[in-house]
Scaffold this motif. Structure first.
Motif, mmCIF file in Angstrom:
data_model
loop_
_atom_site.group_PDB
_atom_site.id
_atom_site.type_symbol
_atom_site.label_atom_id
_atom_site.label_comp_id
_atom_site.label_asym_id
_atom_site.label_seq_id
_atom_site.Cartn_x
_atom_site.Cartn_y
_atom_site.Cartn_z
ATOM 1 N N ALA A 99 0.807 -1.219 0.000
ATOM 2 C CA ALA A 99 0.000 0.000 0.000
ATOM 3 C C ALA A 99 0.845 1.276 0.000
ATOM 4 O O ALA A 99 0.320 2.368 -0.204
ATOM 5 C CB ALA A 99 -0.935 0.010 1.207
ATOM 6 N N LYS A 100 2.147 1.131 0.218
ATOM 7 C CA LYS A 100 3.018 2.310 0.298
ATOM 8 C C LYS A 100 3.109 2.986 -1.059
ATOM 9 O O LYS A 100 3.301 2.329 -2.083
ATOM 10 C CB LYS A 100 4.418 1.886 0.751
ATOM 11 N N PHE A 101 2.996 4.323 -1.104
ATOM 12 C CA PHE A 101 3.057 5.042 -2.378
ATOM 13 C C PHE A 101 3.670 6.418 -2.174
ATOM 14 O O PHE A 101 3.838 6.881 -1.044
ATOM 15 C CB PHE A 101 1.657 5.174 -2.991
ATOM 16 N N PHE A 102 3.997 7.076 -3.291
ATOM 17 C CA PHE A 102 4.563 8.418 -3.238
ATOM 18 C C PHE A 102 4.027 9.258 -4.389
ATOM 19 O O PHE A 102 3.493 8.740 -5.370
ATOM 20 C CB PHE A 102 6.099 8.364 -3.262
ATOM 21 N N ASP A 103 4.163 10.563 -4.248
ATOM 22 C CA ASP A 103 3.782 11.512 -5.291
ATOM 23 C C ASP A 103 4.879 11.518 -6.353
ATOM 24 O O ASP A 103 6.026 11.860 -6.053
ATOM 25 C CB ASP A 103 3.619 12.898 -4.671
ATOM 26 N N THR A 104 4.569 11.124 -7.559
ATOM 27 C CA THR A 104 5.600 10.988 -8.591
ATOM 28 C C THR A 104 5.838 12.302 -9.335
ATOM 29 O O THR A 104 4.914 13.073 -9.593
ATOM 30 C CB THR A 104 5.215 9.900 -9.610
ATOM 31 N N TYR A 105 7.088 12.530 -9.668
ATOM 32 C CA TYR A 105 7.515 13.673 -10.487
ATOM 33 C C TYR A 105 8.559 13.125 -11.447
ATOM 34 O O TYR A 105 9.574 12.565 -11.004
ATOM 35 C CB TYR A 105 8.115 14.769 -9.607
ATOM 36 N N ILE A 106 8.336 13.240 -12.754
ATOM 37 C CA ILE A 106 9.250 12.642 -13.731
ATOM 38 C C ILE A 106 9.898 13.700 -14.632
ATOM 39 O O ILE A 106 9.297 14.722 -14.953
ATOM 40 C CB ILE A 106 8.534 11.583 -14.606
ATOM 41 N N VAL A 107 11.144 13.411 -15.004
ATOM 42 C CA VAL A 107 11.918 14.272 -15.903
ATOM 43 C C VAL A 107 12.473 13.384 -17.014
ATOM 44 O O VAL A 107 12.965 12.277 -16.749
ATOM 45 C CB VAL A 107 13.079 14.965 -15.155
ATOM 46 N N PHE A 108 12.405 13.858 -18.237
ATOM 47 C CA PHE A 108 12.826 13.079 -19.403
ATOM 48 C C PHE A 108 14.008 13.769 -20.078
ATOM 49 O O PHE A 108 13.914 14.929 -20.470
ATOM 50 C CB PHE A 108 11.648 12.955 -20.372
ATOM 51 N N ASP A 109 15.143 13.045 -20.178
ATOM 52 C CA ASP A 109 16.369 13.606 -20.756
ATOM 53 C C ASP A 109 16.893 12.729 -21.887
ATOM 54 O O ASP A 109 16.750 11.501 -21.855
ATOM 55 C CB ASP A 109 17.474 13.695 -19.694
ATOM 56 N N ARG A 110 17.522 13.373 -22.853
ATOM 57 C CA ARG A 110 18.246 12.648 -23.900
ATOM 58 C C ARG A 110 19.702 12.495 -23.475
ATOM 59 O O ARG A 110 20.321 13.450 -22.985
ATOM 60 C CB ARG A 110 18.194 13.420 -25.219
ATOM 61 N N MET A 111 20.271 11.283 -23.658
ATOM 62 C CA MET A 111 21.676 11.066 -23.364
ATOM 63 C C MET A 111 22.487 11.011 -24.659
ATOM 64 O O MET A 111 21.921 10.901 -25.755
ATOM 65 C CB MET A 111 21.853 9.783 -22.553
ATOM 66 N N ASN A 112 23.785 11.090 -24.529
ATOM 67 C CA ASN A 112 24.652 11.128 -25.720
ATOM 68 C C ASN A 112 25.131 9.732 -26.118
ATOM 69 O O ASN A 112 26.262 9.558 -26.571
ATOM 70 C CB ASN A 112 25.840 12.055 -25.485
ATOM 71 N N ILE A 113 24.274 8.730 -25.958
ATOM 72 C CA ILE A 113 24.620 7.344 -26.308
ATOM 73 C C ILE A 113 23.733 6.904 -27.466
ATOM 74 O O ILE A 113 22.515 6.764 -27.299
ATOM 75 C CB ILE A 113 24.409 6.390 -25.112
ATOM 76 N N ILE A 114 24.325 6.688 -28.624
ATOM 77 C CA ILE A 114 23.544 6.277 -29.793
ATOM 78 C C ILE A 114 23.987 4.915 -30.327
ATOM 79 O O ILE A 114 23.300 4.319 -31.149
ATOM 80 C CB ILE A 114 23.634 7.323 -30.924
ATOM 81 N N ASP A 115 25.132 4.425 -29.836
ATOM 82 C CA ASP A 115 25.645 3.113 -30.250
ATOM 83 C C ASP A 115 25.263 2.086 -29.198
ATOM 84 O O ASP A 115 25.701 2.159 -28.051
ATOM 85 C CB ASP A 115 27.172 3.192 -30.402
ATOM 86 N N SER A 116 24.443 1.103 -29.573
ATOM 87 C CA SER A 116 23.962 0.122 -28.600
ATOM 88 C C SER A 116 25.081 -0.695 -27.978
ATOM 89 O O SER A 116 24.955 -1.166 -26.843
ATOM 90 C CB SER A 116 22.947 -0.818 -29.260
ATOM 91 N N SER A 117 26.189 -0.860 -28.695
ATOM 92 C CA SER A 117 27.298 -1.663 -28.176
ATOM 93 C C SER A 117 28.105 -0.918 -27.111
ATOM 94 O O SER A 117 28.966 -1.502 -26.464
ATOM 95 C CB SER A 117 28.231 -2.086 -29.312
ATOM 96 N N LYS A 118 27.807 0.381 -26.910
ATOM 97 C CA LYS A 118 28.572 1.186 -25.962
ATOM 98 C C LYS A 118 27.729 1.700 -24.801
ATOM 99 O O LYS A 118 28.150 2.589 -24.056
ATOM 100 C CB LYS A 118 29.218 2.366 -26.689
ATOM 101 N N ILE A 119 26.530 1.129 -24.613
ATOM 102 C CA ILE A 119 25.652 1.597 -23.543
ATOM 103 C C ILE A 119 26.315 1.461 -22.176
ATOM 104 O O ILE A 119 26.260 2.368 -21.340
ATOM 105 C CB ILE A 119 24.316 0.832 -23.565
ATOM 106 N N ALA A 120 26.972 0.319 -21.933
ATOM 107 C CA ALA A 120 27.587 0.060 -20.631
ATOM 108 C C ALA A 120 28.734 1.016 -20.322
ATOM 109 O O ALA A 120 29.118 1.174 -19.151
ATOM 110 C CB ALA A 120 28.072 -1.380 -20.559
ATOM 111 N N GLN A 121 29.296 1.654 -21.349
ATOM 112 C CA GLN A 121 30.391 2.586 -21.122
ATOM 113 C C GLN A 121 29.910 3.897 -20.507
ATOM 114 O O GLN A 121 30.708 4.699 -20.026
ATOM 115 C CB GLN A 121 31.117 2.864 -22.449
ATOM 116 N N GLY A 122 28.609 4.089 -20.512
ATOM 117 C CA GLY A 122 28.049 5.284 -19.896
ATOM 118 C C GLY A 122 28.052 6.485 -20.818
ATOM 119 O O GLY A 122 28.477 6.422 -21.970
#
Length: 231
Positions: free
Chosen positions: A117-140
């Motif tokens: 039953a525990k809940f919170f008031d949600t607030y969301i922010v949407f950002d674009r990151m500078n990762i476009i190569d799927s093979s390099k996602i883990a590199q951050g």
């Protein structure tokens, strides 16, 4: 009849079909920005594809950053191709059960057993990151630009207190401005709360008109999902 007119007619017909379908099934709460007036109602078309992420925040889940001085947590999404629109919603507490197609944090089941039953008031922010190569996602990478945010919406159900404090945003592409185009790559969803502590269950939903979107709680997890198909 011109191509433009034909497109409008097809859109109206599609939305009319949607209205008929909605009489038997409401579908996901998150709908696209495409809408049509049907009598006194405004009907929004659903996205072609949805992905859901179920999570639970308690003392064992450490905040990953700050947003306007508040503890903030992150989710990461991989969008495999350019898209016309991305919709995001976050609801707390969770009202539905995850399916085999959904992404579920390891903390979700234990947290729900402890206090569903525990809940919170949600607030969301949407950002674009500078990762476009799927093979390099883990590199951050780093946040390239903020795209949108939302605090409260009446399009999602009220929380148990009766307040409409869940969040929903829609981000559309801008083909005339490359910095506002929704291209292939990694996007970050930050979430926090300005009325309470972030504690309890949540369901994050992403809607798009393309298949293959993945969502995870870390770039390392996202890398595995995108490149190997599992965590």
């Amino acid at each position: 009849m011109t191509l433009k007119t034909t497109g409008k007619v097809l859109a109206v017909l599609s939305l009319s079909t949607l209205t008929a379908c909605m009489s038997t099934s409401s579908g996901p709460y998150l709908k696209s920005s495409m809408s049509e007036g049907v009598g006194p109602l405004e009907v929004r078309a659903p996205y072609a594809n949805y992905v859901n992420y179920y999570g639970y925040v308690d003392a064992s889940v450490k905040p990953e950053g700050k947003y306007k001085g508040k503890d903030t947590y992150y989710l990461y999404a991989w969008v495999p191709a350019a898209v016309d629109e991305i919709g995001i919603s976050m609801q707390s507490p969770v009202e539905s059960k995850p399916t085999e197609k959904d992404f579920v944090h390891n903390n979700f089941a234990p947290g729900m057993e402890k206090d569903k039953a525990k809940f919170f008031d949600t607030y969301i922010v949407f950002d674009r990151m500078n990762i476009i190569d799927s093979s390099k996602i883990a590199q951050g990478g780093k946040v390239l630009q903020p795209l949108g945010y939302n605090d409260d919406t009446r399009e999602l159900p009220a929380n148990p207190s009766g307040s409409y404090y869940n969040s929903l945003l829609r981000q559309t592409t801008n083909l005339s401005n490359p910095t506002e185009s929704l291209v292939r790559g990694v996007y970050r969803i930050s979430f926090t709360s300005f009325r309470s502590q972030v504690e309890g269950s949540f369901e994050a939903t992403i809607g798009t008109n393309i298949p293959g979107v993945k969502i995870a709680a870390s770039l390392e997890e996202l890398h595995k999902l995108v490149n190997t198909g599992n965590l």
